[in-house]
Design an enzyme around this catalytic site. Structure first.
Site, PDB file in Angstrom:
ATOM      1  N   HIS A  92      10.117   3.613  -2.525  1.00  0.00           N
ATOM      2  CA  HIS A  92      10.207   5.219  -1.678  1.00  0.00           C
ATOM      3  C   HIS A  92      11.663   5.498  -1.959  1.00  0.00           C
ATOM      4  CE1 HIS A  92       7.224   3.271   1.210  1.00  0.00           C
ATOM      5  NE2 HIS A  92       6.540   3.383   0.270  1.00  0.00           N
ATOM      6  N   HIS A 251       0.523   9.507  -0.273  1.00  0.00           N
ATOM      7  CA  HIS A 251       1.446   8.382  -0.214  1.00  0.00           C
ATOM      8  C   HIS A 251       1.239   7.514  -1.467  1.00  0.00           C
ATOM      9  CE1 HIS A 251       4.546   5.588   0.903  1.00  0.00           C
ATOM     10  NE2 HIS A 251       3.759   4.980   0.734  1.00  0.00           N
ATOM     11  N   ASP A 255       4.133   6.512  -4.093  1.00  0.00           N
ATOM     12  CA  ASP A 255       4.650   5.203  -4.690  1.00  0.00           C
ATOM     13  C   ASP A 255       4.599   5.370  -6.260  1.00  0.00           C
ATOM     14  OD1 ASP A 255       4.794   3.985  -2.276  1.00  0.00           O
ATOM     15  OD2 ASP A 255       2.571   3.262  -2.400  1.00  0.00           O
ATOM     16  N   HIS A 278       1.279  -0.820  -7.136  1.00  0.00           N
ATOM     17  CA  HIS A 278       2.426  -1.001  -7.942  1.00  0.00           C
ATOM     18  C   HIS A 278       2.254  -1.807  -9.123  1.00  0.00           C
ATOM     19  CE1 HIS A 278       4.542   0.668  -4.444  1.00  0.00           C
ATOM     20  NE2 HIS A 278       3.806  -0.143  -3.634  1.00  0.00           N
TER      21      HIS A 278
HETATM   22 ZN   LIG Z   1       4.719   3.031  -0.328  1.00  0.00          ZN
END
Ligand SMILES: [Zn+2]
Length: 314
Positions: A92, A251, A255, A278
């Site tokens: 973030h 969101h 990311d 991720h």
């Molecule tokens: Zn996140």
């Protein structure tokens, strides 16, 4: 001093930037539940983004925030160096740095986790706006994607980066059985203003059963309705509701903005992600850098001049 030089010598339209001075924030680590402090400092030209674990004094505490230093992507993006010193939940703050155009910074943390703040990037963007940035006397370079690069995992979840005329665009979609999420898709072109308006405020989210499982493992001790949207069945537990109906996919885009800044510079390309996270973002960057035919490092000033020339000819 750096600011003065760049004012006298405005040689570059697009310069590297760093913080005008130092600034800090205090919050809790989402997993440890421990209070932690993060402070942001100016850094010289070509430093990039560098984390320093100030609580570690007996070994190398410096961790550059690039894709080669990612050591864990299970629940967040965690950077680590060869000595095993790590800093987690970095995505973030990386997103806020990317969108705010911070090229060089030292970021000091006094523990292994970046404070989660409200689960979004809003507080970090606000902090950077408060401290301000200065231009440095060096051109800004960017990673221009020259051909499509994809990464697909063994479950068929994929991400890709394709060439684009300018800037960095995102197309993200997610599918969740929970009806409050369902199928969501968003497209977004990265700029400081668009990030602030559409992405920065979107909070991280998790399913209630995931939290119960994480807590049983001693994790998510700092997680609460103050820093995450908690989905329980087909509804959410947060009494204040959602910040917007696409907050979940926004969101995920946040990311991806943060993870792609692991390239160490802005990217000129088009990102596409579907249910990815991720791990996929990091593997995608590894894939890009594997083959020099995939990309070109361009001086953004020359790139803009070329783009303007092409527009004039057209
Ligand atoms: Zn996140």
């Amino acid at each position: 001093m750096i600011a003065d030089i760049s004012r006298i010598l405005p040689e570059y339209k697009i310069c590297q930037k760093t913080f005008r001075s130092s600034i800090f924030a205090v919050g809790v680590g989402v997993h440890s539940g421990a209070k932690s402090k993060i402070s942001f400092h100016p850094a010289p030209i070509d430093t990039g983004i560098v984390f320093r674990r100030v609580d570690v004094t007996d070994k190398n505490n410096i961790i550059p925030a690039t894709y080669e230093y990612i050591v864990d992507t299970k629940m967040c993006s965690c950077f680590g160096n060869k000595e095993g010193v790590t800093v987690s939940t970095a995505e973030h703050v990386m997103a806020a740095l990317s969108a705010s155009g911070v090229s060089n910074a030292y970021i000091d943390v006094d523990g292994p986790e970046i404070p989660i703040m409200d689960g979004s990037a809003r507080d970090f963007v606000f902090l950077f706006d408060c401290v301000g940035l200065i231009e440095q006397d060096a051109p800004l370079k960017a990673l221009k994607i020259k051909r499509k690069v994809s990464f697909t995992d063994d479950k068929g979840v994929s991400v890709s980066l394709s060439p684009a005329q300018e800037g960095l665009t995102f197309n993200f979609s997610i599918d969740f059985p929970a009806r409050i999420i369902g199928h969501q898709e968003t497209t977004f072109m990265l700029s400081k203003d668009s990030f602030k308006k559409e992405i920065a405020y979107a909070r991280t989210f998790c399913l209630l059963q995931e939290i119960e499982y994480l807590r049983s493992m001693g994790l998510a001790r700092g997680g609460s309705l103050d820093n995450a949207i908690v989905v329980n069945g087909d509804s959410i537990m947060n009494p204040e509701g959602l910040r917007d109906e696409l907050e979940f996919v926004r969101h995920k885009t946040l990311d991806a903005v943060g993870d792609l800044y692991q390239a160490g510079m802005p990217i000129i390309g088009a990102f596409k992600g579907n249910k990815s996270g991720h791990y996929h973002n990091n593997m995608l960057l590894k894939e890009v850098f594997k083959n020099t035919s995939n990309y070109e490092i361009v001086d953004l000033n020359n790139f803009i001049k070329e783009t303007e020339k092409n527009i004039a000819v057209a």
